[in-house]
Write an enzyme that holds these catalytic residues in place. Structure first.
Site, mmCIF file in Angstrom:
data_model
loop_
_atom_site.group_PDB
_atom_site.id
_atom_site.type_symbol
_atom_site.label_atom_id
_atom_site.label_comp_id
_atom_site.label_asym_id
_atom_site.label_seq_id
_atom_site.Cartn_x
_atom_site.Cartn_y
_atom_site.Cartn_z
ATOM 1 N N ARG A 1 134.380 19.318 -44.262
ATOM 2 C CA ARG A 1 134.219 19.892 -42.944
ATOM 3 C C ARG A 1 133.060 19.713 -42.075
ATOM 4 O O ARG A 1 132.568 19.020 -41.684
ATOM 5 C CB ARG A 1 135.323 20.743 -42.002
ATOM 6 C CG ARG A 1 136.851 20.278 -42.155
ATOM 7 C CD ARG A 1 137.182 19.377 -40.947
ATOM 8 N NE ARG A 1 136.624 19.259 -40.105
ATOM 9 C CZ ARG A 1 137.728 19.557 -39.219
ATOM 10 N NH1 ARG A 1 138.652 20.367 -39.693
ATOM 11 N NH2 ARG A 1 136.803 20.094 -37.590
ATOM 12 N N CYS B 1 145.104 19.995 -44.473
ATOM 13 C CA CYS B 1 143.898 19.914 -43.644
ATOM 14 C C CYS B 1 143.658 21.505 -43.544
ATOM 15 O O CYS B 1 142.500 21.822 -42.919
ATOM 16 C CB CYS B 1 144.416 19.153 -42.572
ATOM 17 S SG CYS B 1 146.231 19.556 -41.221
ATOM 18 N N GLN C 1 138.703 15.328 -38.843
ATOM 19 C CA GLN C 1 139.775 15.770 -39.993
ATOM 20 C C GLN C 1 139.532 14.777 -40.484
ATOM 21 O O GLN C 1 138.843 14.905 -42.054
ATOM 22 C CB GLN C 1 140.991 16.163 -39.864
ATOM 23 C CG GLN C 1 141.732 17.001 -40.649
ATOM 24 C CD GLN C 1 140.802 18.037 -41.526
ATOM 25 O OE1 GLN C 1 141.044 19.131 -41.084
ATOM 26 N NE2 GLN C 1 140.640 17.548 -42.925
ATOM 27 N N HIS D 1 143.555 13.621 -34.947
ATOM 28 C CA HIS D 1 142.071 14.331 -35.510
ATOM 29 C C HIS D 1 140.990 13.575 -35.882
ATOM 30 O O HIS D 1 141.001 13.766 -37.351
ATOM 31 C CB HIS D 1 142.928 15.304 -36.103
ATOM 32 C CG HIS D 1 142.464 16.949 -36.302
ATOM 33 N ND1 HIS D 1 140.503 17.090 -35.734
ATOM 34 C CD2 HIS D 1 142.644 17.995 -36.981
ATOM 35 C CE1 HIS D 1 140.397 18.154 -36.680
ATOM 36 N NE2 HIS D 1 141.984 18.781 -37.205
ATOM 37 N N ARG E 1 138.264 20.157 -28.272
ATOM 38 C CA ARG E 1 139.522 20.276 -29.134
ATOM 39 C C ARG E 1 140.506 20.393 -27.566
ATOM 40 O O ARG E 1 140.259 21.699 -26.721
ATOM 41 C CB ARG E 1 139.604 21.579 -29.624
ATOM 42 C CG ARG E 1 140.776 22.291 -30.108
ATOM 43 C CD ARG E 1 140.956 22.714 -31.497
ATOM 44 N NE ARG E 1 140.818 21.785 -32.549
ATOM 45 C CZ ARG E 1 141.201 22.305 -34.410
ATOM 46 N NH1 ARG E 1 141.831 23.521 -34.099
ATOM 47 N NH2 ARG E 1 140.735 21.602 -35.035
ATOM 48 N N ASP F 1 150.513 18.252 -44.308
ATOM 49 C CA ASP F 1 150.625 19.693 -42.492
ATOM 50 C C ASP F 1 151.420 20.554 -42.037
ATOM 51 O O ASP F 1 153.000 20.304 -42.782
ATOM 52 C CB ASP F 1 149.343 18.456 -42.106
ATOM 53 C CG ASP F 1 149.065 19.815 -40.535
ATOM 54 O OD1 ASP F 1 147.967 20.771 -40.397
ATOM 55 O OD2 ASP F 1 148.520 18.327 -39.563
#
Ligand code: CP
Length: 306
Positions: free
Chosen positions: A291, A263, A133, A130, A103, A223
């Protein structure tokens, strides 16, 4: 699929395979059936330049449930690109572990890791993409609308950020329409990421009016307006996105069956109201739970050859 740096790198068929494995593993878990230990003896190194709840737990728990092991490496100890170059880190880790997850702030760092790695590299969020996700989001949409999502519409209300970019590409791969409603200057920008090197899918469009975006939406997604690393722009961004909140009046303009996704982490009563986040059309908690299952599908496919 050798690495998973962006949705664009995978074909629709590869994405559907990962999702099929994820759904199968989730079914086993729910029925209390033990998984085959497809990752026994395998280790994933997880490099974090940014904080995480869902990503860290889903990968670490996912490795554990499939018989493998995960090592968390914080930025303070690894110093990705500071203490050592991403390429040197990848060369060293390749001889010790079976996969690398990272990340990062700058997308180029996952590209550099992958370029020098003999083991699969997974992008666990970069400034531009991402993809992990997006996998979980596809699974959540399949839970709602069935495995074939062709012709469905995802409306993203807010910033054309990394999550939005991955979703736009995902929608193209799965035959879905993607609509972004955002203020001028916050569109899906032509970044370096593979997600947009392929160009936006023909099924993607940008509008200014959130009501226009949700009118035919099967799912409404939002988001944060201020992503990690943009904190100094918070005041300007909050002003720009005023009018783009996902709230009850916006939901009233959508079809009755439309569900709401986020998310997380969410800034409650900023980009989404409590009423909607906790309401009957919200799927944000099962989306977060997915996830784990999506990451297991990805790990089984990339590291376990499933
Ligand atoms: N959605 C998401 O990536 O959550 P975390 O930042 O907690 O990992």
């Amino acid at each position: 699929m050798r690495h998973f740096l962006s949705i664009a790198q995978a074909t629709g068929e590869q994405l559907r395979h990962v999702l099929d494995v994820a759904l199968e593993l989730r079914g086993q878990r729910r029925r209390g059936v033990a998984h085959r230990p497809v990752l026994a003896g395998r280790t994933l190194a997880m490099i974090f330049e940014k904080p995480s709840l869902r990503t860290r737990v889903s990968f670490e728990q996912g490795m554990f449930e499939l018989g493998g092991h995960a090592i968390r490496l914080g930025h303070e100890e690894v110093g990705l690109g500071v203490r050592e170059s991403p390429a040197d880190i990848a060369r060293v880790l390749s001889g010790m572990v079976h996969g690398i997850m990272a990340r990062v702030y700058e997308h180029r760092k996952v590209v550099e890791l992958a370029g020098a790695s003999d083991v699969p590299v997974i992008n666990a969020l970069s400034d531009e993409s991402h993809p992990c996700q997006a996998l979980a989001d596809a699974m959540t949409l399949m839970d709602e609308f069935g495995r074939d999502l062709t012709g469905r519409t995802l409306a993203f209300i807010g910033d054309g950020n990394n999550v939005a970019r991955s979703l736009a590409t995902l929608c193209g791969k799965l035959g879905m329409r993607f609509v972004l409603a955002c203020p001028q200057g916050y569109e899906l920008s032509p970044m370096l990421a593979d997600d947009l090197q392929q160009g936006l899918p023909a099924t993607a469009r940008v509008v200014r009016d959130p009501i226009e975006a949700v009118r035919e939406a099967d799912a409404i997604y939002t988001d944060t307006w201020v992503s990690m690393g943009q904190e100094e722009q918070a005041v300007k961004r909050r002003a720009a996105f005023k009018g783009y909140q996902v709230n009850a009046s916006l939901l009233a303009a959508a079809p009755a069956w439309a569900v709401v996704l986020h998310c997380m982490p969410a800034h409650r009563n900023v980009e989404i109201t409590d009423e909607v986040m906790d309401g009957p059309r919200s799927r944000v908690v099962p989306q977060a739970h997915n996830r784990l299952h999506a990451q297991k599908g990805l790990l089984a496919a990339l590291l376990g050859g499933v």
